[in-house]
Write a protein that holds these residues in place. Structure first.
Motif, PDB file in Angstrom:
ATOM      1  N   GLU A 106       0.784  -1.230   0.000  1.00  0.00           N
ATOM      2  CA  GLU A 106       0.000   0.000   0.000  1.00  0.00           C
ATOM      3  C   GLU A 106       0.822   1.288   0.000  1.00  0.00           C
ATOM      4  OE1 GLU A 106      -2.209   1.049   3.432  1.00  0.00           O
ATOM      5  OE2 GLU A 106      -0.925  -0.047   4.802  1.00  0.00           O
ATOM      6  N   THR A 107       2.110   1.243   0.320  1.00  0.00           N
ATOM      7  CA  THR A 107       2.918   2.460   0.279  1.00  0.00           C
ATOM      8  C   THR A 107       4.090   2.362  -0.673  1.00  0.00           C
ATOM      9  OG1 THR A 107       4.309   1.769   2.141  1.00  0.00           O
ATOM     10  CG2 THR A 107       2.330   3.010   2.672  1.00  0.00           C
ATOM     11  N   VAL A 108       4.587   1.161  -0.923  1.00  0.00           N
ATOM     12  CA  VAL A 108       5.778   0.957  -1.745  1.00  0.00           C
ATOM     13  C   VAL A 108       5.361   0.611  -3.169  1.00  0.00           C
ATOM     14  CG1 VAL A 108       7.770  -0.557  -2.095  1.00  0.00           C
ATOM     15  CG2 VAL A 108       7.202   0.240   0.202  1.00  0.00           C
ATOM     16  N   GLY A 109       6.049   1.169  -4.140  1.00  0.00           N
ATOM     17  CA  GLY A 109       5.809   0.771  -5.520  1.00  0.00           C
ATOM     18  C   GLY A 109       4.503   1.300  -6.076  1.00  0.00           C
ATOM     19  N   PRO A 110       3.919   0.605  -7.074  1.00  0.00           N
ATOM     20  CA  PRO A 110       2.701   1.095  -7.722  1.00  0.00           C
ATOM     21  C   PRO A 110       1.531   1.261  -6.768  1.00  0.00           C
ATOM     22  CG  PRO A 110       3.728  -0.627  -9.022  1.00  0.00           C
ATOM     23  CD  PRO A 110       4.452  -0.604  -7.718  1.00  0.00           C
ATOM     24  N   GLY A 111       1.404   0.356  -5.775  1.00  0.00           N
ATOM     25  CA  GLY A 111       0.317   0.495  -4.820  1.00  0.00           C
ATOM     26  C   GLY A 111       0.376   1.818  -4.085  1.00  0.00           C
ATOM     27  N   TYR A 185      16.557   1.763  23.218  1.00  0.00           N
ATOM     28  CA  TYR A 185      17.416   1.886  22.037  1.00  0.00           C
ATOM     29  C   TYR A 185      17.590   3.349  21.669  1.00  0.00           C
ATOM     30  CZ  TYR A 185      12.746   2.279  19.998  1.00  0.00           C
ATOM     31  OH  TYR A 185      11.445   2.648  19.741  1.00  0.00           O
ATOM     32  N   THR A 186      18.691   3.632  20.998  1.00  0.00           N
ATOM     33  CA  THR A 186      18.931   4.935  20.381  1.00  0.00           C
ATOM     34  C   THR A 186      19.518   4.682  18.999  1.00  0.00           C
ATOM     35  OG1 THR A 186      21.168   5.127  21.295  1.00  0.00           O
ATOM     36  CG2 THR A 186      19.354   6.072  22.590  1.00  0.00           C
ATOM     37  N   PHE A 187      19.357   5.649  18.121  1.00  0.00           N
ATOM     38  CA  PHE A 187      19.865   5.487  16.763  1.00  0.00           C
ATOM     39  C   PHE A 187      19.843   6.831  16.052  1.00  0.00           C
ATOM     40  CE2 PHE A 187      15.318   5.153  16.596  1.00  0.00           C
ATOM     41  CZ  PHE A 187      14.940   5.751  15.400  1.00  0.00           C
ATOM     42  N   ARG A 188      20.529   6.893  14.937  1.00  0.00           N
ATOM     43  CA  ARG A 188      20.423   7.998  13.997  1.00  0.00           C
ATOM     44  C   ARG A 188      19.842   7.431  12.709  1.00  0.00           C
ATOM     45  NH1 ARG A 188      26.055  10.268  13.071  1.00  0.00           N
ATOM     46  NH2 ARG A 188      25.039  12.220  12.492  1.00  0.00           N
ATOM     47  N   CYS A 189      19.367   8.320  11.834  1.00  0.00           N
ATOM     48  CA  CYS A 189      18.814   7.797  10.584  1.00  0.00           C
ATOM     49  C   CYS A 189      18.915   8.829   9.473  1.00  0.00           C
ATOM     50  CB  CYS A 189      17.361   7.355  10.769  1.00  0.00           C
ATOM     51  SG  CYS A 189      16.189   8.690  11.016  1.00  0.00           S
ATOM     52  N   ASN A 190      18.812   8.328   8.257  1.00  0.00           N
ATOM     53  CA  ASN A 190      18.838   9.174   7.069  1.00  0.00           C
ATOM     54  C   ASN A 190      18.106   8.437   5.960  1.00  0.00           C
ATOM     55  OD1 ASN A 190      19.319  11.133   5.173  1.00  0.00           O
ATOM     56  ND2 ASN A 190      21.540  10.833   5.077  1.00  0.00           N
ATOM     57  N   GLY A 191      17.373   9.172   5.158  1.00  0.00           N
ATOM     58  CA  GLY A 191      16.685   8.567   4.024  1.00  0.00           C
ATOM     59  C   GLY A 191      15.319   9.180   3.808  1.00  0.00           C
ATOM     60  N   LEU A 192      14.502   8.469   3.065  1.00  0.00           N
ATOM     61  CA  LEU A 192      13.127   8.857   2.783  1.00  0.00           C
ATOM     62  C   LEU A 192      12.208   7.875   3.493  1.00  0.00           C
ATOM     63  CD1 LEU A 192      13.648   9.340  -1.054  1.00  0.00           C
ATOM     64  CD2 LEU A 192      13.704  11.124   0.694  1.00  0.00           C
ATOM     65  N   ASN A 193      10.999   8.308   3.769  1.00  0.00           N
ATOM     66  CA  ASN A 193      10.070   7.454   4.500  1.00  0.00           C
ATOM     67  C   ASN A 193       9.950   6.079   3.847  1.00  0.00           C
ATOM     68  OD1 ASN A 193       6.710   6.835   4.733  1.00  0.00           O
ATOM     69  ND2 ASN A 193       7.894   7.124   6.600  1.00  0.00           N
ATOM     70  N   HIS A 194      10.062   5.035   4.664  1.00  0.00           N
ATOM     71  CA  HIS A 194      10.053   3.637   4.228  1.00  0.00           C
ATOM     72  C   HIS A 194      11.258   3.298   3.354  1.00  0.00           C
ATOM     73  CE1 HIS A 194       5.536   2.690   5.114  1.00  0.00           C
ATOM     74  NE2 HIS A 194       6.211   3.074   6.185  1.00  0.00           N
ATOM     75  N   ALA A 195      12.244   4.160   3.362  1.00  0.00           N
ATOM     76  CA  ALA A 195      13.501   3.875   2.659  1.00  0.00           C
ATOM     77  C   ALA A 195      14.646   4.544   3.415  1.00  0.00           C
ATOM     78  CB  ALA A 195      13.446   4.373   1.219  1.00  0.00           C
TER      79      ALA A 195
END
Length: 424
Positions: A106-111, A185-195
């Protein structure tokens, strides 16, 4: 920050959200929570239950708004959690791509593209009403696909918007459970939503790489989530120091998800059956003098993240959150005005972006493809013509070719009962 409006207030997620709001009512200046939904039946069930919950806790007032305009007028916060097209459209989102040998999600790809064609116009309509009737309000977008909807709202301008997604917490909690460690937990992140990619991950104070326990998916995961976890683990082993968002494998192992979906059928069918049970439960509880609501989601679910964001916005003490916002220099990996998913500090004084870590080198090419797809789709869904839609769908890495994109759009036009008009 006295009035919160929840669009999609008849959702089965709303009671969990209200329970979380009630739990933190002492920290929040809320006096009124307004619910609005186009599904009058579900809205009545949820409103009856949540009103009883709030009254029992001596918290804020819960009221039902008859129109979108009445819901938004004078609001301080507007939470958009709608699902245009409902589960019937989601079923097509998940099944139509399979006819072309692509993952149905529902969020990734054509869907996700077809979902965006429904979600973006509705979100822009909300923004227009807010600009007229609640110009100082903040729009919290929880409508999927979150990155594309939030990008379209940022492109439009005129309202303050924050994109929400709880996937990072869900992924890190899964790691904690797999390791048998407390949910710390702790973390850092980078990217686009769901990626996105997570880095500098500490589980219970220890770097992820230092944990020696074998990793296996949490036992309560269904087959799809187990597949996502196992493929995420495979990617993490190839990228030392990183852990991927569990949706990223859809782009890198698409045929595994095609095979899975063809074997088990659309996920929307399972969701529909579950929702019927929850609404029956809500209706019964709403008739009780003292309702006892069971959470619809876990501790990192819809209610907790939305309430955490609201608490942060009301607090003079900064809270670190992962949000979807225009980049504005957080990372050199994306354009200045691209909506990225990144860690920020949030307080009543505003939002401070924290420097994002580097992406894995091997992911950079896919990241740029996904950025281009996000931006093209946000524009096409906001009112592009047929050719703009074809170009946007072709930019999705799972599609790649204009002819395939055109064929899929033609099939979609015949499949969705309310196919959105170009330029609307």
């Amino acid at each position: 920050m006295q009035t919160l409006t929840i669009l999609g207030g008849g959702s089965a997620y709303t009671p969990g959200l209200l329970q979380a709001l009630i739990a933190h009512a002492g920290e929040l200046p809320l006096t009124t929570v307004r619910l609005y939904d186009t599904d009058a039946g579900h809205l009545a069930i949820v409103a009856r239950l949540t009103s009883a919950m709030a009254q029992q806790a001596n918290a804020f007032k819960v009221e039902v708004a008859p129109t979108l305009e009445a819901a938004i007028a004078g609001a301080d916060l507007v939470l958009n959690s709608t699902r245009p097209g409902g589960l019937a459209a989601r079923r097509i989102d998940e099944s139509l791509p399979l006819e072309f040998g692509l993952p149905g999600q529902e969020t990734v790809g054509p869907g996700g593209f077809f979902f965006a064609l429904r979600s973006v116009p509705e979100a822009l309509r909300v923004a227009a009403v807010m600009q007229d009737l609640a110009p100082d309000a903040i729009l919290l977008n929880y409508t999927n696909p979150s990155n594309i909807v939030t990008q379209a709202l940022v492109n439009r301008g005129g309202v303050k918007v924050i994109g929400l997604c709880d996937q990072s917490d869900e992924d890190l909690l899964a790691l904690c459970h797999a390791l048998g460690r407390p949910a710390r937990y702790t973390f850092r992140c980078n990217g686009l939503n769901h990626a996105t990619w997570y880095s500098d991950v500490l589980i219970d104070g220890t770097p992820l790489a230092a944990h020696n326990a074998p990793l296996a998916p949490p036992e309560d995961y269904d087959d799809e989530h187990k597949l996502r976890f196992e493929l995420s683990l495979a990617l993490a082993r190839e990228h030392a120091g990183y852990w991927p968002n569990s949706y990223l494998p859809y782009y890198l192992f698409p045929q595994a998800f095609v095979a899975h979906a063809r074997r088990v059928g659309p996920r929307s069918d399972v969701v529909a059956a579950s929702l019927d049970r929850y609404y029956a439960h809500f209706e019964a509880e709403g008739k009780r003098a003292r309702p006892e609501l069971k959470f619809f989601r876990g501790s990192a679910g819809f209610g907790d993240l939305a309430v955490t964001a609201i608490r942060a916005l009301a607090s003079s003490t900064p809270h670190e959150l992962v949000l979807n916002l225009p980049n504005l220099g957080a990372t050199a990996s994306f354009a200045h005005d691209t909506v990225v998913e990144t860690r920020v500090r949030v307080s009543s004084a505003g939002i401070e972006r924290l420097p994002a870590p580097h992406l894995p080198t091997s992911f950079y090419g896919l990241a740029k493809q996904l950025e281009r797809y996000q931006r093209l789709t946000a524009k096409a869904a906001a009112g592009g013509d047929h050719q703009a839609r074809v170009a946007a769908l072709a930019a999705n890495p799972l599609v790649g070719k204009p002819l395939l994109a055109a064929n899929m759009i033609n099939q979609a036009r015949a499949s969705y009962p309310d196919w959105p008009k170009a330029g609307a």
